[in-house]
Motif scaffolding. Structure first.
Motif, PDB file in Angstrom:
ATOM      1  N   LEU A 291       0.828  -1.205   0.000  1.00 40.79           N
ATOM      2  CA  LEU A 291       0.000   0.000   0.000  1.00 40.79           C
ATOM      3  C   LEU A 291       0.861   1.254   0.000  1.00 40.79           C
ATOM      4  N   PHE A 292       2.068   1.162  -0.520  1.00 36.58           N
ATOM      5  CA  PHE A 292       2.969   2.309  -0.479  1.00 36.58           C
ATOM      6  C   PHE A 292       2.484   3.439  -1.379  1.00 36.58           C
ATOM      7  N   GLN A 293       2.943   4.613  -1.064  1.00 38.63           N
ATOM      8  CA  GLN A 293       2.622   5.839  -1.804  1.00 38.63           C
ATOM      9  C   GLN A 293       1.119   6.090  -1.896  1.00 38.63           C
ATOM     10  N   ASN A 294       0.513   6.292  -0.746  1.00 40.99           N
ATOM     11  CA  ASN A 294      -0.861   6.734  -0.633  1.00 40.99           C
ATOM     12  C   ASN A 294      -0.909   7.834   0.419  1.00 40.99           C
ATOM     13  N   ASN A 295      -2.094   8.147   0.924  1.00 42.01           N
ATOM     14  CA  ASN A 295      -2.251   9.140   1.982  1.00 42.01           C
ATOM     15  C   ASN A 295      -2.838   8.497   3.231  1.00 42.01           C
ATOM     16  N   LEU A 296      -2.459   7.252   3.487  1.00 38.30           N
ATOM     17  CA  LEU A 296      -3.002   6.512   4.619  1.00 38.30           C
ATOM     18  C   LEU A 296      -2.463   7.061   5.929  1.00 38.30           C
ATOM     19  N   SER A 297      -3.285   7.008   6.959  1.00 37.68           N
ATOM     20  CA  SER A 297      -2.906   7.545   8.263  1.00 37.68           C
ATOM     21  C   SER A 297      -3.322   6.570   9.357  1.00 37.68           C
ATOM     22  N   GLY A 298      -3.137   6.993  10.599  1.00 38.29           N
ATOM     23  CA  GLY A 298      -3.484   6.120  11.710  1.00 38.29           C
ATOM     24  C   GLY A 298      -2.404   5.101  11.991  1.00 38.29           C
ATOM     25  N   GLU A 299      -2.709   4.174  12.867  1.00 36.91           N
ATOM     26  CA  GLU A 299      -1.725   3.187  13.312  1.00 36.91           C
ATOM     27  C   GLU A 299      -1.832   1.889  12.507  1.00 36.91           C
ATOM     28  N   VAL A 300      -0.744   1.152  12.494  1.00 31.34           N
ATOM     29  CA  VAL A 300      -0.749  -0.191  11.911  1.00 31.34           C
ATOM     30  C   VAL A 300      -1.469  -1.105  12.898  1.00 31.34           C
ATOM     31  N   PRO A 301      -2.560  -1.758  12.489  1.00 31.12           N
ATOM     32  CA  PRO A 301      -3.335  -2.573  13.436  1.00 31.12           C
ATOM     33  C   PRO A 301      -2.479  -3.609  14.153  1.00 31.12           C
ATOM     34  N   VAL A 302      -2.710  -3.751  15.439  1.00 29.97           N
ATOM     35  CA  VAL A 302      -1.940  -4.703  16.228  1.00 29.97           C
ATOM     36  C   VAL A 302      -2.151  -6.122  15.724  1.00 29.97           C
ATOM     37  N   GLU A 303      -3.318  -6.371  15.080  1.00 29.88           N
ATOM     38  CA  GLU A 303      -3.609  -7.706  14.549  1.00 29.88           C
ATOM     39  C   GLU A 303      -2.595  -8.145  13.489  1.00 29.88           C
ATOM     40  N   PHE A 304      -1.953  -7.169  12.802  1.00 30.45           N
ATOM     41  CA  PHE A 304      -0.957  -7.533  11.792  1.00 30.45           C
ATOM     42  C   PHE A 304       0.155  -8.388  12.399  1.00 30.45           C
ATOM     43  N   GLY A 305       0.416  -8.211  13.668  1.00 29.00           N
ATOM     44  CA  GLY A 305       1.457  -8.991  14.339  1.00 29.00           C
ATOM     45  C   GLY A 305       1.112 -10.446  14.506  1.00 29.00           C
ATOM     46  N   GLU A 306      -0.165 -10.789  14.271  1.00 30.66           N
ATOM     47  CA  GLU A 306      -0.607 -12.177  14.401  1.00 30.66           C
ATOM     48  C   GLU A 306      -0.880 -12.833  13.057  1.00 30.66           C
ATOM     49  N   PHE A 307      -0.632 -12.122  11.969  1.00 28.75           N
ATOM     50  CA  PHE A 307      -0.846 -12.703  10.644  1.00 28.75           C
ATOM     51  C   PHE A 307       0.194 -13.793  10.414  1.00 28.75           C
ATOM     52  N   LYS A 308      -0.246 -15.029  10.343  1.00 23.63           N
ATOM     53  CA  LYS A 308       0.657 -16.181  10.305  1.00 23.63           C
ATOM     54  C   LYS A 308       1.311 -16.402   8.951  1.00 23.63           C
ATOM     55  N   LYS A 309       0.726 -15.839   7.868  1.00 20.13           N
ATOM     56  CA  LYS A 309       1.248 -16.069   6.517  1.00 20.13           C
ATOM     57  C   LYS A 309       2.019 -14.879   5.959  1.00 20.13           C
ATOM     58  N   LEU A 310       1.952 -13.748   6.614  1.00 18.83           N
ATOM     59  CA  LEU A 310       2.512 -12.517   6.060  1.00 18.83           C
ATOM     60  C   LEU A 310       4.021 -12.614   5.861  1.00 18.83           C
ATOM     61  N   VAL A 311       4.473 -12.367   4.624  1.00 18.78           N
ATOM     62  CA  VAL A 311       5.916 -12.380   4.340  1.00 18.78           C
ATOM     63  C   VAL A 311       6.395 -11.080   3.695  1.00 18.78           C
ATOM     64  N   ASN A 312       5.482 -10.300   3.083  1.00 15.35           N
ATOM     65  CA  ASN A 312       5.858  -9.035   2.437  1.00 15.35           C
ATOM     66  C   ASN A 312       4.948  -7.922   2.942  1.00 15.35           C
ATOM     67  N   LEU A 313       5.548  -6.834   3.418  1.00 14.02           N
ATOM     68  CA  LEU A 313       4.765  -5.695   3.893  1.00 14.02           C
ATOM     69  C   LEU A 313       5.426  -4.414   3.410  1.00 14.02           C
ATOM     70  N   SER A 314       4.703  -3.647   2.571  1.00 11.83           N
ATOM     71  CA  SER A 314       5.256  -2.413   2.028  1.00 11.83           C
ATOM     72  C   SER A 314       4.235  -1.296   2.202  1.00 11.83           C
ATOM     73  N   LEU A 315       4.542  -0.374   3.136  1.00 10.86           N
ATOM     74  CA  LEU A 315       3.633   0.723   3.477  1.00 10.86           C
ATOM     75  C   LEU A 315       4.333   2.073   3.376  1.00 10.86           C
ATOM     76  N   TYR A 316       5.433   2.152   2.647  1.00  6.12           N
ATOM     77  CA  TYR A 316       6.227   3.375   2.674  1.00  6.12           C
ATOM     78  C   TYR A 316       5.521   4.553   1.994  1.00  6.12           C
ATOM     79  N   THR A 317       5.944   5.739   2.383  1.00  6.77           N
ATOM     80  CA  THR A 317       5.411   7.006   1.884  1.00  6.77           C
ATOM     81  C   THR A 317       3.910   7.109   2.113  1.00  6.77           C
ATOM     82  N   ASN A 318       3.541   7.115   3.375  1.00  7.15           N
ATOM     83  CA  ASN A 318       2.189   7.409   3.830  1.00  7.15           C
ATOM     84  C   ASN A 318       2.310   8.350   5.026  1.00  7.15           C
ATOM     85  N   GLN A 319       1.287   8.398   5.854  1.00  6.67           N
ATOM     86  CA  GLN A 319       1.297   9.247   7.039  1.00  6.67           C
ATOM     87  C   GLN A 319       0.952   8.440   8.284  1.00  6.67           C
TER      88      GLN A 319
END
Length: 978
Positions: A291-319
């Motif tokens: 989801l990089f290069q958008n105008n997203l704000s707020g916090e990264v949900p704590v639930e992301f820490g429990e995602f058992k399959k997640l291997v790639n996370l790209s959130l750069y250039t947001n707020q």
């Protein structure tokens, strides 16, 4: 009456007769098809396609029980030629036609409409040059693959809506005419796979998308979509992949988006999405989230820490704000994280490399605190480690320095402490070491020389001390060495001259002493040299005059003696200030040199050497004369004996001997990182330029086997060299320098080009007082150079990447028309470098695209960035690197800092450009800013750059209307555009 048995036999014979006839017809059709298609190994591919073999035994053919042909499967077979649909569609039982991923071309004819029984059609990955015909009769189609096949024009949507059973519709990667996303797409209720990326589709995603409840894959990336993501998309509960990056989507994630619990891959990057990520917290099956290069704000949900399959996370250039979940990435074989350029706080999650698979950790430009977790010192899989521009503190874990696969360590602009340990010798893949602006201390370990892949070292603004190790000379690939603002002492090591690829040296504001090594003047690629604010003494070596520098600063040292006349360059004003011992006969503000300048002792020594030299000279005249005569005879003899290979690419009016005889010192007109350039004047008076390329491990030394004493050892011939030269030789464009021929032997390789006496754009902008460069000329140079690059990128059989676009590689003919020079030369040099050399040429400082620091990959978009810098030079009249930009800043940064309002923008336009042209200049500056975008994907192609430049063609004065009203005279200038 015939008996029943007789009738049965007759019917059977009739059926067999018809079957034989049908089989015979099919055979002839397939044999015709065989003659139409071509393949590098046609005989092997179609070996079974013979008149004596049954068609059902043909390679790629499948039959029905009645021996009629059911499918043709010839995908990925390197086929060329056109498709004879008129013949193929006579196979009335044909249900599958698969010809994808070949090199088929031509027009897809209306004959395709006769294949009425087709259920599967794959024409993807070819090179057709037509529109897609009306497919209405093919209403039984379930699988339609037309992606990446060169189709253009309008896509026949209406005929697709007749295919009510279609399961796969893949039409992306084609330059279709821009059209809206059809509202009727919801009628295709059986659709499971919808691929529309790169198809120029525009408008809003229709609400009817919610009717496609069987959809598994939905891809609409790189299009012209706008508006919000429709709430109806939440009905697609079987969706496994959703890709909609690089559009103009706006708004928040719709309510119910979290219902897409089957979603594993989601890419909504490079849009204008806003709001928080709360709707995504229930997507527990996510594997990749982009989801990089958008105008997203707020916090990264704590639930992301429990995602058992997640291997790639790209959130750069947001707020984004807040901290990252502590367990993030700790469950699966995590691959990479990029959350750069946000407002994130807290500590770096420590367990993302738990499984030992993490490759990239990118968290720069945030507000992270705490230390670098020690666990990453053991993460040997890491290839990029970037945590710069945060508030990290503490000692850098020892293991970080020695990670064996890491190519980039970037920890700059933090509050980190401790030394660079000797472990760095284990960093065999390290290319960039950026640790600037910290509180690091200690000596630079000599073991750094074992990190032989290093290209850039930036240790500036720290507390390092001690000597610069002599072993620095072992770093043969080193391009940039920045040690400024530390406490380094001792002498500058002579071994630095072994770093032949050095482009930038900055040792400013240290405590270095001793003399400037004269060998620095032999660095062929050096573009920037800053030794200011040290304790350096002695004289300025005259050898520095052989360098062509965009930045040169020796100020505030203890230098003495005369300033070499060859360094009397206006651009170097201020370069010698603060050295009270210097003198000059020409430069203002320096005392005039006396006859004893440099010391009477030195003067007597010089006179003594001269006297001895005169004696030796006179005594050796006869010997030298004899030697030269013999040398000339040996030279002529050896030329005849040596084996030279001359390949001409145009009709030539000269011989190889004329070229070889002219490669001598007095004809040398330029030096560069890729070789020497000689001017050759033929007997006819025609002038040529000859580029001589040498191998990176030769250092320009003459081979003992060389039969031409004046030609240094050059590249060894290779098939890759020949292939690259062959590519360059095929280029024909009015804005690209003509390559006449190549001349190669075992020890030497020469490229012979046309010669341009007007020099380069750099000369005209920065060395010749902008002579003759009014705005019309600058504009024509920009357009012509852009067209030259456009041709290299888009007009050749395969793209030619220049790799070193800069104003000095844009030559000007007698009418100041531009020619792109040295195109592809970097690839040639790299192809012939030593096996250990993986980064022979990285471009020129000030023109290098920022992604080079990330991936080292040079693409067409890297050329676009460099061309954007050239446009900035044309508009501002300034060099890519100037001291007024600030430490470690370039023209791109400087221009960006001036975009506050129109007045500040106008102030950066070259003052010599008349006011009437200022708007056109600003328009060119806008194009330059697009070209120099930080992200390559957001830069335009050179084809688009040409279009934008031509759309902004400057107005021209076509006349002056003079009117008189009594004693008052008025002039009205008339231009060809408002």
């Amino acid at each position: 009456m015939p008996s029943a048995s007789t009738t049965s036999v007759t019917v059977l014979l009739l059926f067999l007769s018809l079957l034989s006839l049908a089989t015979s017809d099919d055979l002839q059709l397939l044999l015709t098809l065989k003659t139409t298609f071509q393949n590098p190994n046609t005989d092997a591919l179609f070996a079974s396609w013979t008149p004596t073999n049954h068609t059902c035994n043909f390679t790629g053919i499948t039959c029905n029980p009645d021996h009629t042909i059911k499918s043709i499967e010839l995908s990925s077979r390197q086929l060329t030629g056109t498709i004879p649909f008129d013949s193929i569609c006579q196979l009335k039982s044909l249900q599958k036609l698969s010809l994808g991923r070949n090199s088929l071309s031509g027009v897809v004819s209306e004959g395709l409409r006769a294949c009425v029984n087709l259920e599967y059609l794959d024409l993807a990955g070819n090179f057709f040059s037509s529109s897609v015909p009306d497919l209405s009769p093919l209403f039984q189609l379930k699988y339609l693959y037309l992606n990446k096949s060169g189709f253009s024009g309008k896509f026949p949507w209406d005929s697709v809506f007749n295919m009510t059973n279609v399961v796969v519709l893949s039409i992306g990667d084609n330059p279709f005419d821009v059209g809206p996303f059809p509202e009727r797409v919801g009628e295709l209720s059986q659709l499971k796979w919808l691929y529309l990326s790169n198809s120029n589709i525009e408008g809003k995603i229709p609400k009817g998308i919610g009717n496609l409840t069987e959809l598994i894959n939905f891809e609409v990336s790189n299009c012209f979509l706008s508006g919000e993501i429709p709430v109806e998309i939440s009905k697609l509960k079987k969706l496994w992949q959703l890709e909609m990056y690089n559009n103009s989507l706006v708004g928040k994630f719709p309510s119910g988006f979290g219902n897409l619990t089957s979603l594993e891959n989601f890419d909504g990057s490079m849009n204008y999405l806003e709001g928080d990520l709360s709707e995504l917290r229930s997507l527990t099956n996510l594997v990749s989230l982009q989801l990089f290069q958008n105008n997203l704000s707020g916090e990264v949900p704590v639930e992301f820490g429990e995602f058992k399959k997640l291997v790639n996370l790209s959130l750069y250039t947001n707020q984004l704000t807040g901290s990252l979940p502590e367990k993030l990435g700790s469950w699966a074989e995590f691959d990479y994280i990029d959350v750069s350029t946000n407002f994130l706080t807290g500590v770096i999650p420590p367990e993302m490399c738990n499984r030992g698979t993490m490759k990239e950790l990118l968290m720069l430009q945030n507000r992270f605190t705490g230390g670098i977790p020690a666990s990453y010192g053991n993460c040997t899989s890491l290839t990029r480690f970037r945590v710069s521009d945060n508030s990290l503190s503490g000692i850098v874990p020892r293991g970080i320095w020695g990670l064996p696969n890491v190519g980039l360590i970037d920890i700059g602009s933090n509050r980190l402490e401790g030394p660079i340990t000797s472990d760095i010798g284990n960093a065999k893949s390290l290319a960039q070491l950026w640790v600037y602006d910290n509180q690091l201390s200690g000596k630079l370990p000599p073991d750094i020389s074992r990190a032989t892949g290093l290209i850039e070292i930036n240790l500036s603004d720290n507390r390092f001390s001690g000597d610069i190790p002599e072993t620095i000379g072992d770093l043969k690939e080193l391009n940039s060495l920045q040690l400024q603002n530390n406490n380094f002492s001792g002498r500058i090591p002579d071994t630095i001259s072994s770093c032949a690829a050095l482009n930038l040296i900055n040792f400013a504001h240290n405590s270095l002493s001793g003399e400037i090594p004269a060998t620095i003047g032999s660095l062929p690629a050096l573009n920037s040299l800053n030794l200011s604010e040290n304790q350096i003494s002695g004289q300025i070596p005259a050898s520095l005059s052989s360098l062509t520098l965009s930045l040169f600063d020796l100020s505030d040292n203890k230098l003495s003696g005369p300033i070499p006349e060859s360094l009397y360059v206006e651009a170097y004003n201020g370069s010698f200030a603060g050295n009270n011992g210097l003198c000059s006969q020409k430069i203002k503000f320096f005392r005039r040199c006396s006859p004893d300048s440099g010391g009477s002792k030195d003067l007597r020594l010089i006179f003594l050497v001269i006297a001895v030299g005169v004696v030796v000279l006179f005594s050796s005249v006869s010997f030298i004369t004899l030697y030269l005569r013999r040398s000339q005879k040996d030279h002529e003899k050896s030329l005849k004996e040596d084996s030279w290979d001359m390949k001409s690419f145009h009709v030539l009016s000269f011989s190889e001997d004329e070229i070889l005889d002219s490669i001598k010192k007095e004809n040398l007109i330029g030096k560069g990182g890729s070789g020497n350039v000689y001017k050759v004047v033929l007997g006819s008076g025609k002038e040529l330029a000859v580029k001589h390329i040498w191998n990176s491990d030769s250092g320009g030394r003459r081979s003992s086997r060389s039969t031409t004493p004046m030609i240094p050892k050059s590249v060894k011939k290779s098939s890759e060299f020949d292939a690259e030269v062959q590519t360059l030789s095929s280029i024909r464009h009015v804005n690209v320098v003509k390559l006449y021929c190549s001349i190669t032997s075992e020890d030497s390789s020469l490229l012979v080009y046309e010669y341009f006496p007007n020099g380069s754009l750099w000369d005209r902008l920065h060395s010749c007082g902008k002579m003759g460069l009014d705005w019309d000329v600058r504009y024509e140079i920009a357009v012509g150079a852009a067209k030259g690059l456009e041709y290299l990128h888009h007009g050749c059989e395969r793209p030619v990447i220049h790799r070193d676009v800069k104003s000095s590689n844009i030559l000007l003919d007698e009418n100041l028309k531009p020619r792109i020079a040295d195109f592809g030369l970097a690839k040639i040099v790299q192809a012939n470098a030593s096996k250990d050399s993986t980064h022979v040429i990285a471009g020129t400082h000030g023109y290098i695209a920022p992604e080079y620091g990330y991936t080292y990959n040079v693409t067409e978009k890297s050329d676009v960035y460099s061309f954007g810098v050239v446009l900035m030079e044309l508009v501002t009249g300034k060099k890519p690197i100037e001291s007024e930009y600030g430490e470690n800043k370039d023209i791109v940064f400087w221009v960006s800092s001036k975009l506050k309002n129109k007045e500040s923008v106008l102030n950066i336009v070259d003052s010599s450009i008349p006011e009437v042209y200022r708007e056109e200049a600003i328009n060119m500056l806008r194009i330059a800013i697009l070209c120099t975008d930080r992200l390559p994907t957001l830069r335009p192609t050179m084809r688009r750059v040409v279009q934008m430049l031509e759309d902004g063609e400057p107005c021209k004065l076509v006349g002056i209307i003079v009117s008189k009203d009594g004693s008052k005279k008025e002039e009205v200038k008339v231009y060809d555009k408002p």
